[in-house]
Scaffold this motif. Structure first.
Motif, PDB file in Angstrom:
ATOM      1  N   SER A1273     -11.324  62.511  30.959  1.00  0.00           N
ATOM      2  CA  SER A1273     -12.208  61.449  30.455  1.00  0.00           C
ATOM      3  C   SER A1273     -12.442  60.354  31.492  1.00  0.00           C
ATOM      4  O   SER A1273     -12.902  59.266  31.154  1.00  0.00           O
ATOM      5  N   SER A1274     -12.120  60.625  32.772  1.00  0.00           N
ATOM      6  CA  SER A1274     -12.295  59.606  33.813  1.00  0.00           C
ATOM      7  C   SER A1274     -13.768  59.343  34.090  1.00  0.00           C
ATOM      8  O   SER A1274     -14.575  60.272  34.154  1.00  0.00           O
ATOM      9  N   GLN A1275     -14.069  58.061  34.291  1.00  0.00           N
ATOM     10  CA  GLN A1275     -15.434  57.668  34.643  1.00  0.00           C
ATOM     11  C   GLN A1275     -15.532  57.236  36.107  1.00  0.00           C
ATOM     12  O   GLN A1275     -16.624  57.178  36.664  1.00  0.00           O
ATOM     13  N   THR A1276     -14.409  56.900  36.709  1.00  0.00           N
ATOM     14  CA  THR A1276     -14.389  56.490  38.113  1.00  0.00           C
ATOM     15  C   THR A1276     -13.232  57.202  38.814  1.00  0.00           C
ATOM     16  O   THR A1276     -12.346  57.742  38.163  1.00  0.00           O
ATOM     17  N   PHE A1277     -13.276  57.156  40.139  1.00  0.00           N
ATOM     18  CA  PHE A1277     -12.243  57.796  40.947  1.00  0.00           C
ATOM     19  C   PHE A1277     -11.744  56.817  41.993  1.00  0.00           C
ATOM     20  O   PHE A1277     -12.490  55.936  42.444  1.00  0.00           O
ATOM     21  N   PRO A1278     -10.490  56.942  42.415  1.00  0.00           N
ATOM     22  CA  PRO A1278      -9.907  55.943  43.312  1.00  0.00           C
ATOM     23  C   PRO A1278     -10.409  56.057  44.746  1.00  0.00           C
ATOM     24  O   PRO A1278     -10.677  57.147  45.237  1.00  0.00           O
ATOM     25  N   SER A1279     -10.547  54.910  45.386  1.00  0.00           N
ATOM     26  CA  SER A1279     -10.813  54.757  46.834  1.00  0.00           C
ATOM     27  C   SER A1279     -11.758  55.817  47.408  1.00  0.00           C
ATOM     28  O   SER A1279     -11.369  56.651  48.205  1.00  0.00           O
ATOM     29  N   ASN A1280     -12.992  55.744  46.971  1.00  0.00           N
ATOM     30  CA  ASN A1280     -14.056  56.591  47.536  1.00  0.00           C
ATOM     31  C   ASN A1280     -13.801  58.085  47.389  1.00  0.00           C
ATOM     32  O   ASN A1280     -14.265  58.887  48.207  1.00  0.00           O
ATOM     33  N   ALA A1281     -13.042  58.504  46.403  1.00  0.00           N
ATOM     34  CA  ALA A1281     -12.778  59.938  46.215  1.00  0.00           C
ATOM     35  C   ALA A1281     -14.078  60.647  45.852  1.00  0.00           C
ATOM     36  O   ALA A1281     -14.775  60.263  44.918  1.00  0.00           O
ATOM     37  N   THR A1282     -14.409  61.662  46.621  1.00  0.00           N
ATOM     38  CA  THR A1282     -15.640  62.418  46.377  1.00  0.00           C
ATOM     39  C   THR A1282     -15.356  63.903  46.133  1.00  0.00           C
ATOM     40  O   THR A1282     -16.272  64.689  45.951  1.00  0.00           O
ATOM     41  N   PHE A1283     -14.063  64.258  46.150  1.00  0.00           N
ATOM     42  CA  PHE A1283     -13.664  65.653  45.924  1.00  0.00           C
ATOM     43  C   PHE A1283     -12.405  65.675  45.063  1.00  0.00           C
ATOM     44  O   PHE A1283     -11.705  64.664  44.949  1.00  0.00           O
ATOM     45  N   ILE A1284     -12.138  66.827  44.469  1.00  0.00           N
ATOM     46  CA  ILE A1284     -10.873  67.007  43.744  1.00  0.00           C
ATOM     47  C   ILE A1284     -10.240  68.322  44.200  1.00  0.00           C
ATOM     48  O   ILE A1284     -10.932  69.280  44.527  1.00  0.00           O
ATOM     49  N   ALA A1285      -8.905  68.323  44.245  1.00  0.00           N
ATOM     50  CA  ALA A1285      -8.144  69.543  44.541  1.00  0.00           C
ATOM     51  C   ALA A1285      -7.464  69.986  43.254  1.00  0.00           C
ATOM     52  O   ALA A1285      -7.069  69.148  42.438  1.00  0.00           O
ATOM     53  N   TYR A1286      -7.332  71.290  43.070  1.00  0.00           N
ATOM     54  CA  TYR A1286      -6.698  71.796  41.847  1.00  0.00           C
ATOM     55  C   TYR A1286      -5.724  72.905  42.222  1.00  0.00           C
ATOM     56  O   TYR A1286      -5.911  73.622  43.208  1.00  0.00           O
ATOM     57  N   PHE A1287      -4.674  73.015  41.408  1.00  0.00           N
ATOM     58  CA  PHE A1287      -3.643  74.031  41.670  1.00  0.00           C
ATOM     59  C   PHE A1287      -3.900  75.297  40.868  1.00  0.00           C
ATOM     60  O   PHE A1287      -3.617  76.391  41.325  1.00  0.00           O
ATOM     61  N   ASN A1288      -4.425  75.130  39.656  1.00  0.00           N
ATOM     62  CA  ASN A1288      -4.634  76.286  38.776  1.00  0.00           C
ATOM     63  C   ASN A1288      -6.083  76.358  38.343  1.00  0.00           C
ATOM     64  O   ASN A1288      -6.718  75.336  38.079  1.00  0.00           O
ATOM     65  N   LYS A1289      -6.575  77.584  38.239  1.00  0.00           N
ATOM     66  CA  LYS A1289      -7.932  77.833  37.735  1.00  0.00           C
ATOM     67  C   LYS A1289      -7.835  78.966  36.732  1.00  0.00           C
ATOM     68  O   LYS A1289      -7.144  79.951  36.978  1.00  0.00           O
ATOM     69  N   MET A1290      -8.483  78.808  35.602  1.00  0.00           N
ATOM     70  CA  MET A1290      -8.426  79.861  34.587  1.00  0.00           C
ATOM     71  C   MET A1290      -9.810  80.040  33.966  1.00  0.00           C
ATOM     72  O   MET A1290     -10.597  79.089  33.887  1.00  0.00           O
ATOM     73  N   ALA A1291     -10.085  81.274  33.594  1.00  0.00           N
ATOM     74  CA  ALA A1291     -11.373  81.592  32.998  1.00  0.00           C
ATOM     75  C   ALA A1291     -11.174  81.917  31.530  1.00  0.00           C
ATOM     76  O   ALA A1291     -10.467  82.863  31.181  1.00  0.00           O
ATOM     77  N   THR A1292     -11.753  81.094  30.663  1.00  0.00           N
ATOM     78  CA  THR A1292     -11.790  81.410  29.220  1.00  0.00           C
ATOM     79  C   THR A1292     -13.268  81.390  28.821  1.00  0.00           C
ATOM     80  O   THR A1292     -14.035  82.210  29.319  1.00  0.00           O
ATOM     81  N   SER A1293     -13.653  80.466  27.958  1.00  0.00           N
ATOM     82  CA  SER A1293     -15.079  80.346  27.653  1.00  0.00           C
ATOM     83  C   SER A1293     -15.823  79.792  28.858  1.00  0.00           C
ATOM     84  O   SER A1293     -16.998  80.061  29.067  1.00  0.00           O
ATOM     85  N   LYS A1294     -15.124  78.977  29.672  1.00  0.00           N
ATOM     86  CA  LYS A1294     -15.654  78.453  30.930  1.00  0.00           C
ATOM     87  C   LYS A1294     -14.556  78.606  31.971  1.00  0.00           C
ATOM     88  O   LYS A1294     -13.430  78.967  31.652  1.00  0.00           O
ATOM     89  N   VAL A1295     -14.894  78.281  33.205  1.00  0.00           N
ATOM     90  CA  VAL A1295     -13.874  78.255  34.259  1.00  0.00           C
ATOM     91  C   VAL A1295     -13.290  76.849  34.299  1.00  0.00           C
ATOM     92  O   VAL A1295     -13.981  75.888  34.644  1.00  0.00           O
ATOM     93  N   PHE A1296     -12.009  76.733  33.903  1.00  0.00           N
ATOM     94  CA  PHE A1296     -11.346  75.433  33.849  1.00  0.00           C
ATOM     95  C   PHE A1296     -10.384  75.275  35.019  1.00  0.00           C
ATOM     96  O   PHE A1296      -9.808  76.256  35.499  1.00  0.00           O
ATOM     97  N   ILE A1297     -10.192  74.026  35.466  1.00  0.00           N
ATOM     98  CA  ILE A1297      -9.219  73.746  36.521  1.00  0.00           C
ATOM     99  C   ILE A1297      -8.193  72.746  35.986  1.00  0.00           C
ATOM    100  O   ILE A1297      -8.502  71.894  35.156  1.00  0.00           O
ATOM    101  N   ARG A1298      -6.937  72.880  36.485  1.00  0.00           N
ATOM    102  CA  ARG A1298      -5.832  72.029  36.024  1.00  0.00           C
ATOM    103  C   ARG A1298      -5.048  71.530  37.230  1.00  0.00           C
ATOM    104  O   ARG A1298      -5.258  71.976  38.352  1.00  0.00           O
TER     105      ARG A1298
END
Length: 1386
Positions: A1273-1298
């Protein structure tokens, strides 16, 4: 289109001649003229209508003529009753819904040759027909493919085509013998060769899908080529690409909009001036080009020189770069670093940038001095640095710059010291009353040159030369040097409207000539004279850029290649000495003989003699001695795991070779190694750690030279081989002191086991005295015998089991016994059979914990007062926890968990007898299937389920799914009930479900990612990873291997097909590669404790327990609790800060009860916290083992932390390191268009709504944040963050990242994949898909810093435990500041 593709409308199509019948190719006759067709048909009709003639010879054919064989006999022989290849191929095509195969046959003399088969498929919806390129018979098979008849040729082609589309299946078992052998022989050899050559796609199961993908890729590449060509043409029009030209002014024609298409909304990168200067200084000092010494082919070099020259660089510069660099990208990087800004093509400079122009400053004196110094061609940045370092003395600054130009390899400190000494000498000379040689020469020069000579100050003169450039005379400026002139050369500069590096080249050539010829006499006149003669030649051929690199910005001094560094080798192991009757061997024999008469030993011997293996003792010993490889298969309870190794050891001791004995026995799990070591030590009446020992990860009990049998996990032995030194000889040497390697439970076909078998087969080719023993209960001996047959004789021993009878009960029986009603409503007894069926259906195929509890209660009642334990097989730890919870209602039970992630001490709790009055119930995963023996088990409850990893290399998705176990595994589980007496096995599944189970599971090598294995292979010095794995017992898919190597390259573990320093560290840490990388970065950047915690969280799970309630209020409260630990910094930093608080409270001595309440209040799992703490200890031990950190380091003792934890609280740095470790698992954040609201002070920008923020990765396109993430539910990201890294990816109804962490652009640049410079001036491309707007030179600086950082890590590999030097620490600090501040100055 072919002509006459279809007939004219209204007319029937011309009929094609059908192919001959399969039996028409053989002619039986007597050499007489054949009858006409009419006669033949008439005769045939007569024969058919003659009812009485049934069974008699047909008219016209003699009765003794040979009978015409049918097609089946011709193809497969008279005894064949199966299907023919053409039929099998047709059936396969029908199942796949493909059209009939089209055989292309031609006749060569008397032979028929089906040279190709064409596959086609019709789309049932669009009626569109897809035809693939023909599957052609390869040249190697052409001779065999020529057959006497068309039908035989067609069957041969059918077999080959079937192999091409179904080689992964066992269809050869249905083929006639000839083709069956060919399938396993020539066809399989061809496939292996093709896979090694990168043609694995030829054997795709669905060639239509692969063809469509390749066509799509080809079209995309063609479009990209056209687009790139158009862009280059537009760029040529939009920009003046001539060297040294400025960017088009804003008044000129604007670049085409299409040039920036796709680049408008990408993140922009900036680089602060101070940060850039510091980075350039380090690069100038330490950067290396082409460190692995890769040679470019002459053809490639010529091609790249032409291409890069067309981008606007001078050809001479490009040729120089091509001699030093390894590839096209590095050549461009070298040029952007070394070529002065006034000579760079315009696309490489920031928009509106003009070389040599800087912003005005308040210090006009300094600005003027820097400008005058830079007029000689020196970089403005270097001039500023020199001016400031010399306290604002322009003359000293000029002397320092010139000294660097003449002696580029000298240290700055040495040059400054020398300048200081010359200054002192100069001051002493001024006080001398003697006539000054400088003044005398100045007077002479003024007389000679008259108006061409001027003298702005006593130490400075200017002379206009006869040489002209663009109509203007060139000017030589000469300063009086520091020190005794003319014993030292003067300080000269050369002013002209020519590129800076040519000016510096002229200065350098002139001064070197003066030093060689004029020292000791007035030399300014001679220098002028030499310049007027030679300046023109230097204009034409200025020499190499590297010669004047020390005067240009961010240039490095050294062009020497750095070869691959020497490897760290494990301790040298002394080869075995097979001399019998050595003193040690004689002492062992006497000790062994003395022990045989002991009462305790006699008692144990009676137990051992009762085992079935004892009867085959002599056969086992004889076979092991005679054969290089021995295969022992034995049923559960036969004693093969405990006895075979003892037989071998006792034989060596009796033959007076006891000193040679060093037997390593591998086990798939820790608990197996521990249990067997205990059991064998007991049988030999010794302590664990003496004659019998073990080594598992993080724990070892064995004494070198004393321990003769060591039980190890397979991974431990692999690490010994892997860390041996880095080439094939080192791997062999790693087992130099080992006499026997025993691989137990080889049937499980784990990834480690298959890897070990490949290595052992290679070692056996060199080590003639090494013996290998393979053991298993359900061994497919034929497969292993065939695999090892080429390295020497292979022997086989089969031991009968000693299991007691086991009675099987299936789920319907269990429900009858227990009266279990499932989820059916009501307890009426008259519900009858229908109600029972409903109950059975209500259970389904899932695990019903109530049924398990009822089954345990039933078994307990049946046993009554008899002793005996119950073993329950479950798929995972969660199911074990729920089962133990369901059993907690019974006070007389003693439930225990058993799984691989338990600590060894906890695992050992399952072996002793339960407390009096209690019945032991063990809830276990499949670790209890083999090797370990829990003596008192009399009943097994088998859920029939197991958790297995499946991996799809096409989508790069890993899934851990619960599935049915194999029948072989269920047989092993069942056998556990009959080890001590007759037992029962309660199968909580139906007979029908059992019949549908697989016979045995797929080898793990074909269903898991292979990155860790490929890295281990590279660490052992193997260059061709694909070729190495192709020799495995079951080779993995070529696409999986290629994907693994590509991922390792993206992670920075491999460069130029060589292991990097980072990759070597990662290969030595027994952890997921991403976590190993995080631990290395954490220790390097001063965040070790934080990295340990984050890696441990990811190994276990998040300590936060998500509420089961779905109402918004509960969810909001849960989110508020998590945000109280760390807000908006990502999931892992929340977990980290929560653990840190828990650990701090624990270390302060908070009572366990209060600590548990604190966890409950914060929705944290106390057990998970302890699991994380346990994992941290293991990872810390691993780092100490490889000497990456000192052995004295302790998490609880801050005095040992030093610089390792200086930045533990730096969230920005931690997020960068996490992102770098997870690469390439990164996604781009795409924010919606900005929205504004009117306010009192004007328009105010609104934060975007969370649902409007989109995320994209390279593989899947758009992906979605999992609702459990703190960033959902984040609306902003810290210190000019323009990317995200994720450790887990899973495919159910959509491709989700955790497990998500936001990070900025510089973190991406510094730690992500390959950086490419966009040669149209739009910015940089990272990993071939992420675009960044910015100055091309930024990418080059970062790329060089990356190489220098790997150099720092390499120093730690070469000299473990030495720590970082001051120079290395500077590199790390610059990298840290870049990612912390996103490139900006503080």
């Amino acid at each position: 289109m072919p002509k006459n593709a279809h007939p004219p409308r209204g007319k029937p199509a011309k009929k094609t001649v059908p192919p001959e019948e399969d039996t028409s190719y053989i002619v039986f006759g007597d050499g007489k003229p054949k009858k006409k067709k009419a006669e033949s048909s008439g005769g045939g009709d007569a024969a058919q209508t003659d009812g009485k003639g049934k069974g008699k010879a047909v008219t016209g054919q003699s009765e003794d003529a040979p009978k015409k064989p049918d097609t089946r006999t011709l193809i497969a022989g008279a005894s064949w009753t199966g299907k023919l290849p053409v039929n099998l191929l047709s059936e396969h095509f029908q199942k796949q819904q493909w059209s009939k195969p089209d055989y292309r046959i031609r006749k060569n003399g008397d032979q028929h040759f089906a040279y190709a088969v064409v596959l086609s498929k019709m789309n049932q919806k669009t009626r569109e027909n897809t035809t693939l390129p023909p599957i052609k018979i390869p040249a190697e098979l052409e001779e065999k493919a020529h057959q006497p008849s068309a039908v035989e040729a067609r069957n041969f082609a059918a077999v080959y085509t079937l192999f091409r589309v179904a080689s992964a299946k066992n269809l050869h078992m249905m083929l006639p013998p000839t083709y069956k052998d060919m399938w396993k022989g020539e066809f399989m050899d061809l496939k292996k060769r093709d896979e090694q050559e990168g043609k694995g796609w030829m054997y795709e199961a669905d060639p239509f899908f692969g063809f469509a993908e390749r066509e799509k890729a080809r079209e995309t590449a063609a479009k990209a080529r056209e687009k790139r060509q158009k862009q280059q043409e537009e760029a040529q029009k939009a920009h003046n690409l001539q060297p040294g030209a400025a960017m088009p002014s804003s008044n000129g024609p604007a670049p085409s909009r299409n040039l920036l298409k796709g680049w408008e909304r990408v993140p922009k990168i900036e680089l602060g001036k101070r940060t850039r200067k510091e980075a350039e200084r380090l690069i100038r000092r330490d950067a290396l080009w082409n460190p692995n010494g890769i040679d470019i082919s002459a053809i490639a070099k010529a091609k790249w020189i032409d291409e890069i020259t067309e981008l606007g660089f001078r050809r001479s510069h490009v040729e120089e770069a091509a001699d030093l660099c390894k590839d096209r990208e590095e050549i461009i990087e070298w040029l952007l670093i070394h070529v002065p800004e006034d000579d760079l093509p315009s696309w490489s400079l920031p928009e509106g940038y003009v070389a040599g122009v800087s912003m005005a400053s308040s210090n006009l004196k300094r600005e003027g001095a820097v400008k005058r110094l830079a007029a000689a061609g020196y970089s403005a940045d270097l001039c500023e640095e020199a001016y400031d370092s010399q306290g604002g003395d322009e003359r000293k600054a000029a002397a320092l710059l010139q000294a660097r130009l003449l002696r580029p390899n000298d240290e700055d400190g040495d040059i400054a010291q020398e300048l200081s000494e010359l200054t002192i000498a100069d001051d002493a000379q001024e006080e001398s009353p003697e006539e000054d040689p400088w003044e005398v020469e100045m007077s002479s020069l003024e007389a000679i040159y008259d108006r061409l000579f001027s003298r702005p100050s006593p130490e400075l003169c200017r002379i206009e030369l006869d040489v002209k450039q663009q109509g203007k005379r060139l000017i030589l400026q000469v300063r009086k040097p520091f020190g005794p002139y003319p014993a030292v050369v003067p300080i000269i500069t050369f002013e002209a409207a020519i590129p800076a590096y040519i000016r510096l080249s002229i200065i350098r050539h002139a001064l070197l000539h003066a030093e060689a010829n004029y020292i000791g006499m007035p030399m300014v006149y001679d220098i002028v004279d030499w310049l007027q003669v030679n300046a023109g030649d230097i204009f034409q051929n200025p020499g190499r850029l590297t010669d004047v690199s020390s005067g240009l910005a961010a240039a490095d001094h050294s062009s020497e290649h750095q070869s691959q560094k020497r490897r760290v080798k494990g301790r040298a192991r002394k080869p075995l000495d097979w001399t019998p009757a050595t003193p040690t061997s004689q002492r062992m024999l006497s000790d062994w003989q003395a022990k045989q008469g002991a009462a305790a030993q006699l008692k144990m011997m009676n137990v051992r003699r009762s085992l079935p293996a004892w009867r085959l003792r002599e056969d086992i010993v004889q076979t092991v001695n005679d054969c290089k490889v021995t295969i022992i298969s034995g049923e559960t309870g036969s004693g093969k795991s405990t006895q075979s190794v003892q037989f071998v050891l006792d034989d060596l001791i009796q033959r007076q070779l006891g000193a040679v004995a060093n037997i390593i026995c591998t086990q798939p799990r820790r608990i197996s190694a521990l249990g067997l070591a205990d059991r064998v030590a007991d049988e030999r009446c010794s302590r664990v750690g003496d004659e019998i020992g073990y080594t598992i990860r993080g724990e070892s009990k064995q004494k070198p030279g004393v321990t003769k049998i060591t039980f190890v996990t397979t991974g431990v032995l692999l690490r010994r081989l892997q860390t041996s030194g880095g080439n094939a000889d080192d791997v062999v040497a790693a087992l130099a002191d080992v006499s026997h390697v025993v691989v137990d439970e080889v049937h499980e076909r784990s990834l480690d086991t298959d890897f070990l078998l490949v290595l052992l087969r290679q070692i056996l080719r060199t080590r003639k005295d090494l013996k290998v023993i393979l053991m298993s209960a359900t061994l497919d001996a034929d497969v292993f015998e065939a695999y090892f047959r080429d390295v020497g004789p292979v022997g086989r021993i089969e031991i009968e089991g000693r299991t007691h009878p086991v009675t099987d009960y299936y789920v319907d029986d269990v429900m009858h016994f227990t009266g279990f009603k499932g989820s059916a409503i009501g307890d009426e007894d008259d519900a009858g059979e229908k109600s029972f069926s409903a109950n059975l259906r209500s259970i389904g195929f899932g695990i019903n914990y109530d049924l398990i509890a009822e089954t345990v209660r039933h078994i307990d009642r049946q046993l009554g007062s008899k002793d005996g334990g119950i073993l329950i097989f479950l798929p995972g730890t969660m199911e074990i926890d729920r089962t133990i919870q369901a059993l907690s209602q019974f006070p007389n039970l003693y439930p225990l968990p058993l799984h691989a992630s338990l600590m060894p001490a906890d695992q050992k709790r399952v072996f002793p007898l339960p407390p009096p009055g209690k019945r032991k119930v063990i809830a276990a995963t499949n670790v209890a299937e083999t090797s370990i023996t829990i003596e008192d088990i009399v009943a097994v409850i088998d859920t029939g389920r197991v958790k297995e990893t499946s991996y799809d290399p096409q989508s790069n998705m890993v899934r851990l799914a619960e599935t049915w176990a194999s029948r072989a595994a269920c047989k092993q589980r069942r056998g556990r009930a009959g080890r001590v007496r007759a037992g029962d096995c309660y199968k909580l599944y139906t007979r029908n479900a059992e019949a549908k189970m697989m016979e045995r599971p797929d080898p793990e090598i074909r269903r898991v990612p292979l990155e860790q294995m490929c890295l281990s292979i590279k660490a052992m010095g193997v260059q061709d990873v694909s070729g190495f794995l192709a020799s495995a017992l079951t080779p993995p898919e070529s696409t999986a291997v290629e994907g693994a190597v590509r991922l390792l390259s993206q992670m920075g573990a491999i460069t130029d097909n060589e292991l990097t320093a980072l990759g070597r560290h990662m290969s030595m840490i027994p952890a997921d590669l991403r976590l190993g990388k995080l631990l290395v970065y954490g220790a390097t950047f001063g965040c070790l404790e934080a990295a340990l915690t984050i890696a441990s969280v990811l190994t276990a799970r998040s300590p936060f327990m998500s509420p089961r309630e779905r109402d918004q209020g509960t969810r909001d409260e849960f989110n508020r609790i998590r945000a109280s630990f760390s807000n908006n910094q990502g999931d892992l930093l929340v977990d980290l800060r929560a653990y840190e608080q828990w650990s701090a409270l624990r270390s302060k001595g908070m009572p366990t009860r209060d600590l548990r309440f604190w966890c409950q209040d914060n929705r944290l799992s106390s057990q998970t916290m302890f699991d994380i703490a346990s994992n941290r200890s293991q990872y810390l031990s691993s780092l100490k083992e490889i000497s990456f950190i000192p052995t004295t380091y302790s998490s609880t003792n801050t005095s040992t932390h030093g610089l390792y934890n200086k930045h533990n609280t730096n969230d920005a740095l931690l997020r960068a390191l996490i992102a770098g470790s997870f690469n390439p698992q990164i996604a781009r954040i795409q924010l919606p268009d900005k929205k504004f609201a009117a306010g009192i002070a004007g328009a105010v920008e609104l934060d975007p709504e969370a649902r409007e923020i989109k995320y994209f990765n390279h593989e899947n396109g758009r992906i979605f944040v999992h609702p459990s993430s703190t960033l959902f539910s984040s609306q902003t990201f810290p210190s000019n963050a323009t990317f995200i890294a994720y450790f887990n990816k899973m495919a159910t109804s959509k491709v989700f990242i955790r497990d998500i962490t936001p990070f900025n652009a510089y973190s991406l640049l510094m730690f992500a994949g390959r950086i490419q410079v966009d040669t149209l001036g739009r910015g940089l491309v990272v990993d071939e898909w992420i675009r960044l707007r910015g100055w091309a030179r930024i990418g080059v600086l970062v790329s060089r810093l990356r190489g220098m950082l790997d150099g720092v890590l390499d120093g730690m590999v070469r000299e473990p435990g030495k720590g970082m030097s001051g120079r290395e620490r500077e590199v790390v600090d610059v990298v840290r500041r870049l990612v912390e501040r996103d490139g900006l100055d503080a």
